[in-house]
Write a protein that holds these residues in place. Structure first.
Motif, PDB file in Angstrom:
ATOM      1  N   LEU A   1      -6.087 -14.494  14.223  1.00 25.55           N
ATOM      2  CA  LEU A   1      -7.538 -14.861  13.835  1.00 25.55           C
ATOM      3  C   LEU A   1      -7.383 -14.976  12.203  1.00 25.55           C
ATOM      4  CD1 LEU A   1     -10.593 -14.921  14.178  1.00 25.55           C
ATOM      5  CD2 LEU A   1     -10.460 -12.420  13.291  1.00 25.55           C
ATOM      6  N   LYS A   2      -7.914 -16.192  11.710  1.00 27.08           N
ATOM      7  CA  LYS A   2      -7.769 -16.405  10.349  1.00 27.08           C
ATOM      8  C   LYS A   2      -8.810 -15.664   9.731  1.00 27.08           C
ATOM      9  CE  LYS A   2      -8.488 -20.887  10.610  1.00 27.08           C
ATOM     10  NZ  LYS A   2      -8.608 -22.343  10.396  1.00 27.08           N
ATOM     11  N   VAL A   3      -8.442 -14.979   8.448  1.00 27.90           N
ATOM     12  CA  VAL A   3      -9.430 -14.012   7.757  1.00 27.90           C
ATOM     13  C   VAL A   3      -9.635 -14.368   6.291  1.00 27.90           C
ATOM     14  CG1 VAL A   3      -9.547 -11.791   6.926  1.00 27.90           C
ATOM     15  CG2 VAL A   3      -8.868 -12.055   9.334  1.00 27.90           C
ATOM     16  N   HIS A   4     -10.700 -14.179   5.834  1.00 24.05           N
ATOM     17  CA  HIS A   4     -10.823 -14.411   4.319  1.00 24.05           C
ATOM     18  C   HIS A   4     -11.342 -13.002   3.779  1.00 24.05           C
ATOM     19  CE1 HIS A   4     -10.825 -19.130   3.811  1.00 24.05           C
ATOM     20  NE2 HIS A   4     -10.173 -18.773   4.613  1.00 24.05           N
ATOM     21  N   LEU A   5     -10.647 -12.315   3.068  1.00 20.74           N
ATOM     22  CA  LEU A   5     -11.254 -11.174   2.332  1.00 20.74           C
ATOM     23  C   LEU A   5     -12.286 -11.379   1.522  1.00 20.74           C
ATOM     24  CD1 LEU A   5      -7.944  -9.168   1.513  1.00 20.74           C
ATOM     25  CD2 LEU A   5      -9.309  -9.148   3.735  1.00 20.74           C
ATOM     26  N   LYS A   6     -13.474 -10.634   1.674  1.00 25.69           N
ATOM     27  CA  LYS A   6     -14.720 -10.787   0.986  1.00 25.69           C
ATOM     28  C   LYS A   6     -14.850  -9.628   0.005  1.00 25.69           C
ATOM     29  CE  LYS A   6     -18.617 -12.123  -0.788  1.00 25.69           C
ATOM     30  NZ  LYS A   6     -20.014 -12.132  -0.018  1.00 25.69           N
ATOM     31  N   VAL A   7     -14.736  -9.940  -1.362  1.00 24.50           N
ATOM     32  CA  VAL A   7     -14.890  -8.781  -2.014  1.00 24.50           C
ATOM     33  C   VAL A   7     -16.176  -8.915  -3.262  1.00 24.50           C
ATOM     34  CG1 VAL A   7     -12.490  -8.219  -2.447  1.00 24.50           C
ATOM     35  CG2 VAL A   7     -13.336  -9.896  -3.840  1.00 24.50           C
ATOM     36  N   ASP A   8     -16.746  -7.871  -3.448  1.00 30.30           N
ATOM     37  CA  ASP A   8     -17.969  -7.741  -4.090  1.00 30.30           C
ATOM     38  C   ASP A   8     -17.806  -7.726  -5.686  1.00 30.30           C
ATOM     39  OD1 ASP A   8     -20.514  -7.618  -5.093  1.00 30.30           O
ATOM     40  OD2 ASP A   8     -21.036  -5.761  -3.827  1.00 30.30           O
ATOM     41  N   THR A   9     -17.882  -8.529  -6.477  1.00 31.02           N
ATOM     42  CA  THR A   9     -17.738  -8.601  -7.860  1.00 31.02           C
ATOM     43  C   THR A   9     -19.041  -8.143  -8.621  1.00 31.02           C
ATOM     44  OG1 THR A   9     -17.546 -10.752  -8.062  1.00 31.02           O
ATOM     45  CG2 THR A   9     -15.419  -9.643  -7.764  1.00 31.02           C
ATOM     46  N   GLY A  10     -19.970  -8.302  -8.041  1.00 30.49           N
ATOM     47  CA  GLY A  10     -21.523  -7.973  -8.739  1.00 30.49           C
ATOM     48  C   GLY A  10     -22.522  -8.660  -8.073  1.00 30.49           C
TER      49      GLY A  10
ATOM     50  N   PRO B   1     -23.072 -14.516 -17.546  1.00 31.63           N
ATOM     51  CA  PRO B   1     -23.345 -13.682 -16.470  1.00 31.63           C
ATOM     52  C   PRO B   1     -21.875 -13.642 -15.354  1.00 31.63           C
ATOM     53  CG  PRO B   1     -25.362 -14.716 -16.791  1.00 31.63           C
ATOM     54  CD  PRO B   1     -24.198 -15.527 -17.829  1.00 31.63           C
ATOM     55  N   LEU B   2     -21.340 -14.715 -15.314  1.00 33.47           N
ATOM     56  CA  LEU B   2     -20.360 -15.041 -14.456  1.00 33.47           C
ATOM     57  C   LEU B   2     -19.154 -14.523 -15.118  1.00 33.47           C
ATOM     58  CD1 LEU B   2     -19.637 -18.272 -12.608  1.00 33.47           C
ATOM     59  CD2 LEU B   2     -17.856 -17.431 -14.069  1.00 33.47           C
ATOM     60  N   SER B   3     -19.002 -14.279 -16.218  1.00 29.34           N
ATOM     61  CA  SER B   3     -17.748 -13.988 -16.840  1.00 29.34           C
ATOM     62  C   SER B   3     -17.063 -12.513 -16.373  1.00 29.34           C
ATOM     63  CB  SER B   3     -17.629 -13.860 -18.381  1.00 29.34           C
ATOM     64  OG  SER B   3     -17.835 -15.252 -18.954  1.00 29.34           O
ATOM     65  N   LEU B   4     -17.842 -11.672 -16.231  1.00 30.58           N
ATOM     66  CA  LEU B   4     -17.617 -10.277 -15.717  1.00 30.58           C
ATOM     67  C   LEU B   4     -17.127 -10.124 -14.280  1.00 30.58           C
ATOM     68  CD1 LEU B   4     -17.241  -7.344 -16.343  1.00 30.58           C
ATOM     69  CD2 LEU B   4     -19.764  -7.018 -15.816  1.00 30.58           C
ATOM     70  N   GLN B   5     -17.884 -10.947 -13.464  1.00 33.51           N
ATOM     71  CA  GLN B   5     -17.540 -11.203 -12.329  1.00 33.51           C
ATOM     72  C   GLN B   5     -16.297 -12.010 -12.070  1.00 33.51           C
ATOM     73  OE1 GLN B   5     -21.808 -12.389 -10.136  1.00 33.51           O
ATOM     74  NE2 GLN B   5     -20.423 -11.748  -8.617  1.00 33.51           N
ATOM     75  N   LEU B   6     -15.959 -12.676 -12.669  1.00 34.05           N
ATOM     76  CA  LEU B   6     -14.586 -13.770 -12.812  1.00 34.05           C
ATOM     77  C   LEU B   6     -13.431 -12.699 -13.165  1.00 34.05           C
ATOM     78  CD1 LEU B   6     -13.895 -16.364 -11.799  1.00 34.05           C
ATOM     79  CD2 LEU B   6     -13.878 -17.281 -14.202  1.00 34.05           C
ATOM     80  N   GLU B   7     -13.662 -11.793 -14.313  1.00 37.64           N
ATOM     81  CA  GLU B   7     -12.698 -10.975 -14.568  1.00 37.64           C
ATOM     82  C   GLU B   7     -12.587  -9.749 -13.359  1.00 37.64           C
ATOM     83  OE1 GLU B   7     -13.145  -7.463 -17.892  1.00 37.64           O
ATOM     84  OE2 GLU B   7     -13.384  -9.348 -18.820  1.00 37.64           O
ATOM     85  N   ARG B   8     -13.594  -9.520 -12.972  1.00 38.62           N
ATOM     86  CA  ARG B   8     -13.234  -8.430 -11.835  1.00 38.62           C
ATOM     87  C   ARG B   8     -12.257  -9.222 -10.774  1.00 38.62           C
ATOM     88  NH1 ARG B   8     -19.479  -6.080 -11.999  1.00 38.62           N
ATOM     89  NH2 ARG B   8     -19.251  -4.727 -13.297  1.00 38.62           N
TER      90      ARG B   8
ATOM     91  N   GLU C   1     -13.376 -23.153 -14.595  1.00 37.98           N
ATOM     92  CA  GLU C   1     -12.293 -22.174 -14.603  1.00 37.98           C
ATOM     93  C   GLU C   1     -12.353 -21.320 -13.166  1.00 37.98           C
ATOM     94  OE1 GLU C   1     -15.983 -20.067 -16.689  1.00 37.98           O
ATOM     95  OE2 GLU C   1     -15.064 -22.093 -16.550  1.00 37.98           O
ATOM     96  N   SER C   2     -13.549 -21.422 -12.694  1.00 33.41           N
ATOM     97  CA  SER C   2     -13.803 -20.614 -11.475  1.00 33.41           C
ATOM     98  C   SER C   2     -13.289 -21.382 -10.176  1.00 33.41           C
ATOM     99  CB  SER C   2     -15.223 -20.321 -11.290  1.00 33.41           C
ATOM    100  OG  SER C   2     -16.316 -21.488 -11.076  1.00 33.41           O
TER     101      SER C   2
END
Length: 371
Positions: free
Chosen positions: A119-128, A175-182, A214-215
């Protein structure tokens, strides 16, 4: 066919996709087809656009199954929350799982091992976003587990931005910067272990595609932008896209209403002089919101007129003034100068809700006209 229908320009959708791809290259493009292709009609949009997309995104497993039953072979990521008891459908229909918790990832590995299917999987992480996904400060255990899942293909890792269309929240910070940093912090966990990160990293939704190159990483995920609508009124339009929808109808009744006679339920509007009132066979059961009463406008014979009286379930009325508007005359509810943003303003909502709430009982007609 019913006189009220949606005309969907497939050629314009393809052009929007090409413009997005040119901006985001060399990143892959995942086209979001959830919610009946944002109201455009997935049965017509998906077969046409799938050959031009690298990936398709849906919200729920049933949407993915529907696409597979249509014969769509493009990889499909189910981006929303999934219960463990739904996992068997992912194997049966070759859907990609968004593994948003350690328990779900563990259940997927166990099922893959027992069925001897990958099964193909993409890990979902919550950065904000605080919706689904393992938070960045708890992600290490998810990554450790993923590295030991020998029966799963850890194809991707992704997060979702909460404010990608907003340029600045405070000085020198978006607002995106912190999420991208995480997110970068999570990726560094692979480097510390001396192992490669999943081969498809993706974070950029419509706003980020427009404003934050950059994202982009390895894949971008246009949603509303693919359909030709910008994700904010003041967002910088760095990519040219155009709406593909025209909501059409016809006048089904035309009469002159005398002064003092109320129009529709509640008699919220009355003519002050003899006035031609025409009836349009569309209402809130079709997604033409009742909240637009006495605010909406339509185009009849290339002229704009106000909607008057309370919008009914299946019909609404329009003030044609002294013009000779006849039964059968063409009406445009959306398109031709009336935008999804206009309907959103009249309703007190956003463009997303306007498009996705156009009812399934409104027929979709698919064209390939060049605009």
């Amino acid at each position: 066919m019913r006189p009220t229908y949606l005309e969907v320009n497939l050629t314009q959708l393809k052009q929007n996709l090409e413009n997005i791809r040119a901006k985001a290259a060399p990143a892959k493009v995942l086209v979001v087809l959830k919610a009946n292709a944002y109201g455009h009609g997935v049965d017509g949009v998906a077969p046409f656009i799938a050959p031009f997309a690298d990936y398709i995104g849906v919200a729920i497993v049933e949407e993915g199954i529907h696409l597979r039953k249509m014969g769509i072979a493009t990889p499909i990521l189910v981006m929303g929350g999934t219960l463990p008891q739904q996992l068997s459908d992912f194997f049966e229909y070759d859907l990609t799982l968004a593994a948003s918790s350690l328990d779900l990832l563990t259940a997927a590995e166990q099922l893959a091992q027992s069925t001897r299917k990958r099964l193909k999987v993409h890990l979902k992480v919550d950065t904000g976003m605080e919706r689904i996904g393992v938070r960045e400060y708890e992600a290490e255990s998810l990554i450790e587990k993923s590295l030991s899942c020998s029966h799963l293909d850890m194809e991707g890792i992704f997060t979702h931005f909460a404010n990608s269309e907003v340029m600045s929240l405070q000085k020198n910070m978006t607002p995106l910067s912190l999420q991208l940093e995480r997110f970068e912090g999570i990726l560094s966990m692979y480097e510390k272990r001396g192992v490669p990160h999943p081969r498809i990293r993706h974070t950029a939704n419509s706003g980020a595609i427009l404003l934050h190159p950059e994202s982009y990483y390895d894949m971008v995920r246009p949603g509303v932008l693919f359909y030709g609508v910008y994700p904010g009124r003041d967002v910088e339009k760095t990519i040219e896209v155009k709406p593909a929808l025209t909501w059409r109808s016809k006048v089904v009744y035309s009469k002159v209403t005398q002064p003092g006679r109320g129009v529709s339920y509640g008699s919220l509007w009355q003519a002050e002089a003899p006035t031609r009132i025409v009836t349009i066979p569309c209402g809130y059961a079709d997604g033409y919101f009742r909240r637009m009463t006495n605010q909406a406008r339509v185009i009849v014979n290339e002229k704009e007129y106000p909607q008057v009286g309370r919008i009914c379930m299946d019909q609404f009325m329009v003030n044609a003034g002294g013009d000779d508007v006849k039964v059968g005359d063409e009406v445009i509810l959306l398109g031709g100068g009336i935008t999804a943003e206009d309907l959103a303003d009249w309703t007190g909502t956003n463009e997303y809700e306007v498009m996705t709430n156009i009812s399934a009982r409104v027929p979709r007609v698919f064209t390939r006209a060049v605009q």
